[in-house]
Design a protein around this motif. Sequence first.
Motif, PDB file in Angstrom:
ATOM      1  N   MET A   1       0.834  -1.194   0.000  1.00 60.20           N
ATOM      2  CA  MET A   1       0.000   0.000   0.000  1.00 60.20           C
ATOM      3  C   MET A   1       0.875   1.254   0.000  1.00 60.20           C
ATOM      4  SD  MET A   1      -3.029   1.165   2.677  1.00 60.20           S
ATOM      5  CE  MET A   1      -1.964   1.120   4.115  1.00 60.20           C
ATOM      6  N   VAL A   2       1.789   1.377   0.984  1.00 61.06           N
ATOM      7  CA  VAL A   2       2.630   2.562   1.143  1.00 61.06           C
ATOM      8  C   VAL A   2       4.067   2.143   1.413  1.00 61.06           C
ATOM      9  CG1 VAL A   2       3.081   4.610   2.571  1.00 61.06           C
ATOM     10  CG2 VAL A   2       0.732   3.983   2.027  1.00 61.06           C
ATOM     11  N   VAL A   3       4.991   2.870   0.794  1.00 64.54           N
ATOM     12  CA  VAL A   3       6.413   2.712   1.065  1.00 64.54           C
ATOM     13  C   VAL A   3       6.933   4.071   1.513  1.00 64.54           C
ATOM     14  CG1 VAL A   3       8.674   2.108   0.116  1.00 64.54           C
ATOM     15  CG2 VAL A   3       6.615   0.975  -0.761  1.00 64.54           C
ATOM     16  N   VAL A   4       7.620   4.100   2.634  1.00 59.88           N
ATOM     17  CA  VAL A   4       8.287   5.316   3.096  1.00 59.88           C
ATOM     18  C   VAL A   4       9.770   5.091   2.856  1.00 59.88           C
ATOM     19  CG1 VAL A   4       8.762   6.823   5.063  1.00 59.88           C
ATOM     20  CG2 VAL A   4       6.496   5.787   4.801  1.00 59.88           C
ATOM     21  N   PHE A   5      10.410   6.063   2.203  1.00 63.86           N
ATOM     22  CA  PHE A   5      11.830   5.927   1.889  1.00 63.86           C
ATOM     23  C   PHE A   5      12.517   7.279   2.014  1.00 63.86           C
ATOM     24  CE2 PHE A   5       9.591   6.761  -2.032  1.00 63.86           C
ATOM     25  CZ  PHE A   5      10.430   7.519  -2.828  1.00 63.86           C
ATOM     26  N   GLU A   6      13.823   7.236   2.143  1.00 66.50           N
ATOM     27  CA  GLU A   6      14.634   8.449   2.244  1.00 66.50           C
ATOM     28  C   GLU A   6      15.624   8.493   1.098  1.00 66.50           C
ATOM     29  OE1 GLU A   6      16.591   8.362   6.036  1.00 66.50           O
ATOM     30  OE2 GLU A   6      14.748   8.765   7.139  1.00 66.50           O
ATOM     31  N   LEU A   7      15.760   9.677   0.514  1.00 69.11           N
ATOM     32  CA  LEU A   7      16.790   9.965  -0.482  1.00 69.11           C
ATOM     33  C   LEU A   7      17.599  11.125   0.047  1.00 69.11           C
ATOM     34  CD1 LEU A   7      14.675   9.865  -3.790  1.00 69.11           C
ATOM     35  CD2 LEU A   7      15.934   7.992  -2.696  1.00 69.11           C
ATOM     36  N   GLU A   8      18.870  10.873   0.334  1.00 68.01           N
ATOM     37  CA  GLU A   8      19.751  11.920   0.863  1.00 68.01           C
ATOM     38  C   GLU A   8      19.148  12.607   2.088  1.00 68.01           C
ATOM     39  OE1 GLU A   8      22.803  12.617   0.049  1.00 68.01           O
ATOM     40  OE2 GLU A   8      23.098  11.806  -1.944  1.00 68.01           O
ATOM     41  N   GLY A   9      18.489  11.824   2.943  1.00 70.93           N
ATOM     42  CA  GLY A   9      17.925  12.365   4.175  1.00 70.93           C
ATOM     43  C   GLY A   9      16.540  12.971   4.040  1.00 70.93           C
ATOM     44  N   GLN A  10      16.027  13.109   2.813  1.00 73.56           N
ATOM     45  CA  GLN A  10      14.684  13.644   2.562  1.00 73.56           C
ATOM     46  C   GLN A  10      13.708  12.480   2.541  1.00 73.56           C
ATOM     47  OE1 GLN A  10      13.350  16.889   1.794  1.00 73.56           O
ATOM     48  NE2 GLN A  10      11.413  15.799   1.825  1.00 73.56           N
ATOM     49  N   THR A  11      12.668  12.548   3.352  1.00 74.25           N
ATOM     50  CA  THR A  11      11.677  11.482   3.404  1.00 74.25           C
ATOM     51  C   THR A  11      10.616  11.665   2.326  1.00 74.25           C
ATOM     52  OG1 THR A  11      12.008  11.252   5.791  1.00 74.25           O
ATOM     53  CG2 THR A  11       9.994  10.307   4.882  1.00 74.25           C
ATOM     54  N   PHE A  12      10.265  10.554   1.700  1.00 77.87           N
ATOM     55  CA  PHE A  12       9.216  10.498   0.690  1.00 77.87           C
ATOM     56  C   PHE A  12       8.264   9.372   1.049  1.00 77.87           C
ATOM     57  CE2 PHE A  12      12.799  12.325  -1.486  1.00 77.87           C
ATOM     58  CZ  PHE A  12      12.271  13.205  -2.411  1.00 77.87           C
ATOM     59  N   GLY A  13       7.059   9.495   0.593  1.00 78.32           N
ATOM     60  CA  GLY A  13       6.111   8.396   0.652  1.00 78.32           C
ATOM     61  C   GLY A  13       5.716   8.023  -0.757  1.00 78.32           C
ATOM     62  N   ALA A  14       5.449   6.743  -0.962  1.00 82.31           N
ATOM     63  CA  ALA A  14       4.960   6.260  -2.252  1.00 82.31           C
ATOM     64  C   ALA A  14       3.751   5.391  -1.969  1.00 82.31           C
ATOM     65  CB  ALA A  14       6.047   5.465  -2.971  1.00 82.31           C
ATOM     66  N   ILE A  15       2.666   5.682  -2.637  1.00 80.94           N
ATOM     67  CA  ILE A  15       1.429   4.937  -2.403  1.00 80.94           C
ATOM     68  C   ILE A  15       0.978   4.269  -3.693  1.00 80.94           C
ATOM     69  CG2 ILE A  15      -0.002   6.990  -2.793  1.00 80.94           C
ATOM     70  CD1 ILE A  15      -1.927   5.816  -0.648  1.00 80.94           C
ATOM     71  N   ASN A  16       0.564   3.023  -3.582  1.00 84.23           N
ATOM     72  CA  ASN A  16      -0.057   2.332  -4.702  1.00 84.23           C
ATOM     73  C   ASN A  16      -1.541   2.652  -4.655  1.00 84.23           C
ATOM     74  OD1 ASN A  16       2.072   1.005  -6.029  1.00 84.23           O
ATOM     75  ND2 ASN A  16       2.144  -0.544  -4.427  1.00 84.23           N
ATOM     76  N   GLY A  17      -1.922   3.697  -5.354  1.00 86.22           N
ATOM     77  CA  GLY A  17      -3.292   4.180  -5.290  1.00 86.22           C
ATOM     78  C   GLY A  17      -4.152   3.798  -6.472  1.00 86.22           C
ATOM     79  N   GLY A  18      -3.562   3.146  -7.464  1.00 87.45           N
ATOM     80  CA  GLY A  18      -4.339   2.744  -8.630  1.00 87.45           C
ATOM     81  C   GLY A  18      -4.168   3.699  -9.794  1.00 87.45           C
ATOM     82  N   THR A  19      -5.090   3.624 -10.724  1.00 83.96           N
ATOM     83  CA  THR A  19      -4.970   4.361 -11.985  1.00 83.96           C
ATOM     84  C   THR A  19      -5.612   5.750 -11.967  1.00 83.96           C
ATOM     85  OG1 THR A  19      -7.013   3.348 -12.800  1.00 83.96           O
ATOM     86  CG2 THR A  19      -4.944   2.206 -13.306  1.00 83.96           C
ATOM     87  N   MET A  20      -6.183   6.136 -10.848  1.00 90.31           N
ATOM     88  CA  MET A  20      -6.922   7.406 -10.779  1.00 90.31           C
ATOM     89  C   MET A  20      -6.044   8.615 -11.118  1.00 90.31           C
ATOM     90  SD  MET A  20      -9.034   9.054  -7.602  1.00 90.31           S
ATOM     91  CE  MET A  20     -10.045   7.601  -7.421  1.00 90.31           C
ATOM     92  N   PHE A  21      -4.785   8.613 -10.660  1.00 87.57           N
ATOM     93  CA  PHE A  21      -3.872   9.727 -10.903  1.00 87.57           C
ATOM     94  C   PHE A  21      -2.563   9.189 -11.465  1.00 87.57           C
ATOM     95  CE2 PHE A  21      -6.342  11.033  -7.099  1.00 87.57           C
ATOM     96  CZ  PHE A  21      -7.057  12.068  -7.677  1.00 87.57           C
ATOM     97  N   THR A  22      -1.850  10.040 -12.205  1.00 85.26           N
ATOM     98  CA  THR A  22      -0.526   9.683 -12.709  1.00 85.26           C
ATOM     99  C   THR A  22       0.448  10.821 -12.425  1.00 85.26           C
ATOM    100  OG1 THR A  22      -1.039  10.573 -14.898  1.00 85.26           O
ATOM    101  CG2 THR A  22      -1.434   8.213 -14.565  1.00 85.26           C
ATOM    102  N   LEU A  23       1.714  10.491 -12.374  1.00 84.96           N
ATOM    103  CA  LEU A  23       2.757  11.506 -12.201  1.00 84.96           C
ATOM    104  C   LEU A  23       2.869  12.318 -13.489  1.00 84.96           C
ATOM    105  CD1 LEU A  23       5.425   9.193 -10.532  1.00 84.96           C
ATOM    106  CD2 LEU A  23       4.015  10.914  -9.398  1.00 84.96           C
ATOM    107  N   SER A  24       3.272  13.574 -13.364  1.00 86.06           N
ATOM    108  CA  SER A  24       3.450  14.423 -14.545  1.00 86.06           C
ATOM    109  C   SER A  24       4.564  15.428 -14.294  1.00 86.06           C
ATOM    110  CB  SER A  24       2.153  15.168 -14.876  1.00 86.06           C
ATOM    111  OG  SER A  24       1.986  16.283 -14.024  1.00 86.06           O
TER     112      SER A  24
END
Length: 161
Positions: free
Chosen positions: A51-74
């Motif tokens: 469902m959700v992955v929390v990860f850090e890149l160079e100390g900056q925290t991000f979340g990634a959610i598997n939310g389906g096809t409703m939205f896409t990155l742009s």
Amino acid sequence: MAIQQKITPYLWFDGTAEEAAKFYVSIFPNSRIVAVSNYPEAGPGDPGSVMVVVFELEGQTFGAINGGTMFTLSEATSFLIDCTTQAEIDHYWSRLLEGGGTEQPCGWLKDRYGMSWQVNSQRLVEKVHTSGDTAAIARVMAAMMEMGKIDLGALERAYEG
């Protein structure tokens, strides 16, 4: 797991959140997967799937959610990678394009997951825009508009005239 920063960007994926997080963590030093949570039996996603992955890149925290096809990155959202050397630019550029990314103009690219990145040198951008030299700014901007991947040497030469 408590997130320690005030604002945390969350990225929306369609089933590839963990794969994307692992990809990003493999590229940036000082990065790691912090937590992975799965959809419960009664949730909207497939029970047990990520469902959700929390990860850090160079100390900056991000979340990634598997939310389906409703939205896409742009390109409406992008992340700037502030590089100090051409070797850094080359590294991030080539790694983020792996597996199906696409080059964009002016140091931008879109990775295979659809995330937009600006691989550039903030130091050079600040130098150009704070110089007050409108001719130098015009030369640098004209040179940058012709580039995909940023060539720091060419931009420095354009700045100097």
